[in-house]
Design a protein around this motif. Sequence first.
Motif, short mmCIF file in Angstrom:
data_model
loop_
_atom_site.label_atom_id
_atom_site.label_comp_id
_atom_site.label_asym_id
_atom_site.label_seq_id
_atom_site.Cartn_x
_atom_site.Cartn_y
_atom_site.Cartn_z
N VAL A 258 0.84 -1.20 0.00
CA VAL A 258 0.00 0.00 0.00
C VAL A 258 0.88 1.25 0.00
O VAL A 258 0.62 2.21 -0.74
N LEU A 259 1.91 1.26 0.81
CA LEU A 259 2.82 2.40 0.86
C LEU A 259 3.50 2.60 -0.50
O LEU A 259 3.58 3.73 -1.00
N ASP A 260 3.96 1.55 -1.12
CA ASP A 260 4.60 1.63 -2.43
C ASP A 260 3.63 2.15 -3.48
O ASP A 260 3.98 3.02 -4.28
N PHE A 261 2.42 1.62 -3.47
CA PHE A 261 1.41 2.05 -4.44
C PHE A 261 1.11 3.54 -4.27
O PHE A 261 1.05 4.29 -5.25
N GLY A 262 0.92 3.97 -3.04
CA GLY A 262 0.61 5.38 -2.78
C GLY A 262 1.74 6.30 -3.20
O GLY A 262 1.50 7.35 -3.82
N LEU A 263 2.96 5.94 -2.87
CA LEU A 263 4.10 6.77 -3.26
C LEU A 263 4.28 6.81 -4.77
O LEU A 263 4.66 7.85 -5.33
N ASN A 264 4.01 5.71 -5.46
CA ASN A 264 4.08 5.70 -6.93
C ASN A 264 3.02 6.62 -7.53
O ASN A 264 3.27 7.31 -8.51
N GLN A 265 1.82 6.63 -6.94
CA GLN A 265 0.76 7.51 -7.44
C GLN A 265 1.14 8.97 -7.25
O GLN A 265 0.92 9.80 -8.13
#
Length: 131
Positions: A87-94
Amino acid sequence: MSDKSTKKEDKLSKKDDAKIAKDTGKKVSSKKDSSKKKVGPIKAAGKFVREYKSELKKISWPTAKDTTRNAAITLAAIAVVGVFIWVLDFGLNQIRDLGLKKIPEWSESAKADDESVTKSDLIVTPSDSAE
């Protein structure tokens, strides 16, 4: 010569022992560890095996139920941490993608201010690089 040197060493060690005893208030024995019996390698190995077996008997092994429960707890913790990182990775990528989408807009407005530079001047083609 070696007898004299060992006598000197014994005198020095006695003086050191007396000094330590005086400083700490404890008696220091002047006997060396040479009084211990030397044990052969076969007897030493047998003693080691006997002590090893007795130590193994002292271990409290977990039951199958405990092992299963601990494994389930470990797998659940791994899953929770994995989902958190995803979730953290996905959010930072967005957030990064959103920022990268804004950059061309900023650069386009800067280019519009500078009329001497056109888009065709910024694009390098194979024919331009060959010249």
